[in-house]
Enzyme design. Sequence first.
Site, PDB file in Angstrom:
ATOM      1  N   HIS A 217       5.502 -12.739   7.384  1.00  0.00           N
ATOM      2  CA  HIS A 217       5.761 -11.340   7.011  1.00  0.00           C
ATOM      3  C   HIS A 217       6.927 -11.289   6.039  1.00  0.00           C
ATOM      4  O   HIS A 217       7.844 -12.108   6.110  1.00  0.00           O
ATOM      5  CB  HIS A 217       6.089 -10.486   8.245  1.00  0.00           C
ATOM      6  CG  HIS A 217       5.867  -9.032   8.017  1.00  0.00           C
ATOM      7  ND1 HIS A 217       6.838  -8.220   7.490  1.00  0.00           N
ATOM      8  CD2 HIS A 217       4.775  -8.268   8.195  1.00  0.00           C
ATOM      9  CE1 HIS A 217       6.345  -6.987   7.378  1.00  0.00           C
ATOM     10  NE2 HIS A 217       5.104  -6.983   7.789  1.00  0.00           N
TER      11      HIS A 217
ATOM     12  N   HIS B 190      -2.442  -8.590   2.432  1.00  0.00           N
ATOM     13  CA  HIS B 190      -1.999  -7.355   3.094  1.00  0.00           C
ATOM     14  C   HIS B 190      -3.057  -6.981   4.141  1.00  0.00           C
ATOM     15  O   HIS B 190      -3.353  -7.760   5.020  1.00  0.00           O
ATOM     16  CB  HIS B 190      -1.776  -6.303   2.007  1.00  0.00           C
ATOM     17  CG  HIS B 190      -1.043  -5.069   2.425  1.00  0.00           C
ATOM     18  ND1 HIS B 190      -0.356  -4.947   3.597  1.00  0.00           N
ATOM     19  CD2 HIS B 190      -0.903  -3.862   1.798  1.00  0.00           C
ATOM     20  CE1 HIS B 190       0.185  -3.742   3.683  1.00  0.00           C
ATOM     21  NE2 HIS B 190      -0.148  -3.053   2.606  1.00  0.00           N
TER      22      HIS B 190
ATOM     23  N   ASP C 223      -2.112  -8.408  12.079  1.00  0.00           N
ATOM     24  CA  ASP C 223      -3.477  -8.768  11.695  1.00  0.00           C
ATOM     25  C   ASP C 223      -4.006  -9.989  12.445  1.00  0.00           C
ATOM     26  O   ASP C 223      -5.206 -10.273  12.403  1.00  0.00           O
ATOM     27  CB  ASP C 223      -3.537  -9.031  10.180  1.00  0.00           C
ATOM     28  CG  ASP C 223      -3.206  -7.780   9.390  1.00  0.00           C
ATOM     29  OD1 ASP C 223      -3.737  -6.721   9.733  1.00  0.00           O
ATOM     30  OD2 ASP C 223      -2.398  -7.857   8.452  1.00  0.00           O
TER      31      ASP C 223
ATOM     32  N   ARG D 280       3.741  -5.122  17.128  1.00  0.00           N
ATOM     33  CA  ARG D 280       2.377  -4.560  17.130  1.00  0.00           C
ATOM     34  C   ARG D 280       1.390  -5.607  17.649  1.00  0.00           C
ATOM     35  O   ARG D 280       0.422  -5.284  18.327  1.00  0.00           O
ATOM     36  CB  ARG D 280       1.991  -4.099  15.713  1.00  0.00           C
ATOM     37  CG  ARG D 280       2.903  -2.996  15.164  1.00  0.00           C
ATOM     38  CD  ARG D 280       2.634  -2.708  13.701  1.00  0.00           C
ATOM     39  NE  ARG D 280       2.863  -3.877  12.849  1.00  0.00           N
ATOM     40  CZ  ARG D 280       2.595  -3.930  11.550  1.00  0.00           C
ATOM     41  NH1 ARG D 280       2.082  -2.873  10.946  1.00  0.00           N
ATOM     42  NH2 ARG D 280       2.834  -5.029  10.858  1.00  0.00           N
TER      43      ARG D 280
ATOM     44  N   SER E  44       0.823  -1.215   0.000  1.00  0.00           N
ATOM     45  CA  SER E  44       0.000   0.000   0.000  1.00  0.00           C
ATOM     46  C   SER E  44       0.857   1.265   0.000  1.00  0.00           C
ATOM     47  O   SER E  44       0.593   2.204  -0.764  1.00  0.00           O
ATOM     48  CB  SER E  44      -0.963   0.003   1.185  1.00  0.00           C
ATOM     49  OG  SER E  44      -0.268  -0.163   2.400  1.00  0.00           O
TER      50      SER E  44
HETATM   51  N1  HAX Z   1       0.506 -19.605   5.818  1.00  0.00           N
HETATM   52  C1  HAX Z   1       0.868 -20.507   4.874  1.00  0.00           C
HETATM   53  N2  HAX Z   1       1.918 -20.340   4.043  1.00  0.00           N
HETATM   54  C2  HAX Z   1       2.658 -19.234   4.220  1.00  0.00           C
HETATM   55  C3  HAX Z   1       2.379 -18.284   5.207  1.00  0.00           C
HETATM   56  C4  HAX Z   1       1.239 -18.500   6.015  1.00  0.00           C
HETATM   57  N3  HAX Z   1       0.848 -17.614   6.936  1.00  0.00           N
HETATM   58  N4  HAX Z   1       3.289 -17.298   5.133  1.00  0.00           N
HETATM   59  C5  HAX Z   1       4.128 -17.633   4.110  1.00  0.00           C
HETATM   60  N5  HAX Z   1       3.731 -18.783   3.562  1.00  0.00           N
HETATM   61  C6  HAX Z   1       4.289 -19.461   2.398  1.00  0.00           C
HETATM   62  C7  HAX Z   1       4.141 -18.546   1.194  1.00  0.00           C
HETATM   63  O1  HAX Z   1       2.832 -18.637   0.637  1.00  0.00           O
HETATM   64  C8  HAX Z   1       5.222 -19.074   0.279  1.00  0.00           C
HETATM   65  O2  HAX Z   1       4.777 -20.254  -0.331  1.00  0.00           O
HETATM   66  P1  HAX Z   1       5.019 -20.489  -1.914  1.00  0.00           P
HETATM   67  O3  HAX Z   1       6.487 -20.311  -2.137  1.00  0.00           O
HETATM   68  O4  HAX Z   1       4.533 -21.881  -2.118  1.00  0.00           O
HETATM   69  O5  HAX Z   1       4.213 -19.461  -2.611  1.00  0.00           O
HETATM   70  C9  HAX Z   1       6.321 -19.463   1.272  1.00  0.00           C
HETATM   71  O6  HAX Z   1       5.676 -19.614   2.550  1.00  0.00           O
HETATM   72  C10 HAX Z   1       7.413 -18.413   1.387  1.00  0.00           C
HETATM   73  O7  HAX Z   1       6.809 -17.167   1.666  1.00  0.00           O
HETATM   74  P2  HAX Z   1       7.540 -16.107   2.632  1.00  0.00           P
HETATM   75  O8  HAX Z   1       8.833 -15.743   1.989  1.00  0.00           O
HETATM   76  O9  HAX Z   1       7.599 -16.656   4.009  1.00  0.00           O
HETATM   77  O10 HAX Z   1       6.525 -14.908   2.683  1.00  0.00           O
HETATM   78  P3  HAX Z   1       6.297 -13.742   1.608  1.00  0.00           P
HETATM   79  O11 HAX Z   1       7.228 -12.625   1.931  1.00  0.00           O
HETATM   80  O12 HAX Z   1       6.294 -14.253   0.231  1.00  0.00           O
HETATM   81  O13 HAX Z   1       4.797 -13.303   1.971  1.00  0.00           O
HETATM   82  C11 HAX Z   1       3.011 -12.773   3.411  1.00  0.00           C
HETATM   83  C12 HAX Z   1       4.506 -12.613   3.145  1.00  0.00           C
HETATM   84  C13 HAX Z   1       2.617 -11.856   4.552  1.00  0.00           C
HETATM   85  C14 HAX Z   1       2.231 -12.377   2.163  1.00  0.00           C
HETATM   86  C15 HAX Z   1       2.730 -14.268   3.797  1.00  0.00           C
HETATM   87  O14 HAX Z   1       3.424 -14.580   4.974  1.00  0.00           O
HETATM   88  C16 HAX Z   1       1.246 -14.556   3.962  1.00  0.00           C
HETATM   89  O15 HAX Z   1       0.562 -14.838   2.980  1.00  0.00           O
HETATM   90  N6  HAX Z   1       0.710 -14.475   5.236  1.00  0.00           N
HETATM   91  C17 HAX Z   1      -0.714 -14.674   5.474  1.00  0.00           C
HETATM   92  C18 HAX Z   1      -1.501 -13.418   5.141  1.00  0.00           C
HETATM   93  C19 HAX Z   1      -1.204 -12.311   6.105  1.00  0.00           C
HETATM   94  O16 HAX Z   1      -1.195 -12.470   7.303  1.00  0.00           O
HETATM   95  N7  HAX Z   1      -0.977 -11.108   5.558  1.00  0.00           N
HETATM   96  C20 HAX Z   1      -0.724  -9.915   6.356  1.00  0.00           C
HETATM   97  C21 HAX Z   1       0.746  -9.578   6.450  1.00  0.00           C
HETATM   98  C22 HAX Z   1       1.012  -8.306   7.240  1.00  0.00           C
HETATM   99  C23 HAX Z   1       0.498  -7.144   6.501  1.00  0.00           C
HETATM  100  O17 HAX Z   1       0.963  -6.737   5.468  1.00  0.00           O
HETATM  101  N8  HAX Z   1      -0.546  -6.579   7.005  1.00  0.00           N
HETATM  102  O18 HAX Z   1      -1.178  -5.651   6.322  1.00  0.00           O
END
Ligand code: HAX
Length: 429
Positions: A309, A263, A366, A318, A233
């Site tokens: 994250h 996000h 979150d 947080r 964002s």
């Molecule tokens: N559950 C399951 N799998 C997860 C995971 C979770 N909570 N977090 C990461 N992974 C997986 C990813 O999907 C990725 O899998 P693939 O390679 O098969 O696609 C793998 O682990 C490596 O990812 P990463 O390097 O650990 O994480 P990224 O930096 O790519 O993504 C995210 C970060 C926040 C998007 C991710 O951890 C996620 O999807 N979390 C769940 C959604 C969430 O809580 N989002 C809010 C984040 C905070 C924020 O921005 N708030 O606004």
Amino acid sequence: MEQFKNNVKKRIDYLGMEIAWMLREHGKTVVGEVSVKQLLGGMRGLTALVCNTSYVDPYRGLFISDYAIPEFEDKLPEEIFYLLCAGKFPNETELAELQEELAFRAELPDYLWTFIRQLPRHLHPMTMFSLCVLALEGESVFKQKYEAGELGKSEYWEYMLEDAVSLLAKLPALAAAIYRIHLLREEPMDYHPSLDWGSNLAHMLGVNPELSFAELVRLYMVLHCDHEGGNVSAFTSRVVNSALSNLYYATSAGLNGLAGPLHGLANQVCLRFIRGIHERFGESPGTDQLDAFVREELDAGRVIPGYGHAVLRVTDPRFTAFMEFGNRHCPNSPFLQTVKKLYYVVPNILKTYKEGKVANPYPNVDAISGTLLYQFGISHFDFYTVMFGISRTFGFCAQSIIALGLNQPIIRPKSVTNKWLMDALERAE
Ligand code: HAX
């Protein structure tokens, strides 16, 4: 707003001196490199931006200037905006000056009330919120001055700041109107000039008169205000603003990015996740039941919301701040209890999931924020990301004010094709 502008100007001048020195002495020094994995993987971990409003340390979380959580969590959102922009907290008179200005500009124009009331009810509240911010775009003083040819480059930041204060002033009334008119189907509440900005938001939502609810709203606004420059964002908003699109355009764009489930929407998804657990196992699920549930979700190919994250490598401070608030104010909440049990269960599962591929198995903000809003009476989950968006607008605005003050140019990185990359790899062999 003279004092505020002077303090922001001082900060810009100081940062500008540092930049001039870096460019003069080290303009061609290489400070990083980029791997193929980063190019193909969402630029994860690539140092490619400078953001002076805040910084996220992977192990210590959010820093605003030199302050980390919990050092600033008891401040007012207005004070945090000051800190983001000016790099220092306001003293009493400086705070009063900003608060007066926010109160003076808080009223929504008539056309916006008409617009809000006519929004189709099936829209997600984030869509409504983003549309309403965009609908205010004609208010932009920056745009008016720019179009009239009255702005020199060195003045851009000043009119961004003018627009920022006008926009932020209106957000409590605007967001509360969306909540009351479209989700509660009730009439909006009046703005209360004697209340601070965050207390006004709590008051206008009109769901809980307790002082602790206003405290929660202020904490929510403070904790979500900014998270450096590379998140979806903030980066989106900054890119849009770098084309000199005004802050209304830039904020609306940033909000659209925040609305994604990976996000900001994760807070609403988390609440649904917990509710799903309660529907299946009752309000006091056992950790073995949670363990099985989480594994089922992962097996079904879904992410566990509120965990992981892109930058943090520890439990999000947080999350900890909200947990402490919950422990003080609603320790017996079944939702909070389930959040705690998930905190016990999920990291251990994620640590070994996909052969340890999850970079951060710990909770982010979150995982808990929606639980507290729910506990205090915001029963419509769809609104949680709007609350996040109100707060994050502080960061969008501050980042753009500082960047334009520093004369940062339009953002335009170079992209390449697979072919280009494969040719480059061949040459490198
Ligand atoms: N559950 C399951 N799998 C997860 C995971 C979770 N909570 N977090 C990461 N992974 C997986 C990813 O999907 C990725 O899998 P693939 O390679 O098969 O696609 C793998 O682990 C490596 O990812 P990463 O390097 O650990 O994480 P990224 O930096 O790519 O993504 C995210 C970060 C926040 C998007 C991710 O951890 C996620 O999807 N979390 C769940 C959604 C969430 O809580 N989002 C809010 C984040 C905070 C924020 O921005 N708030 O606004």
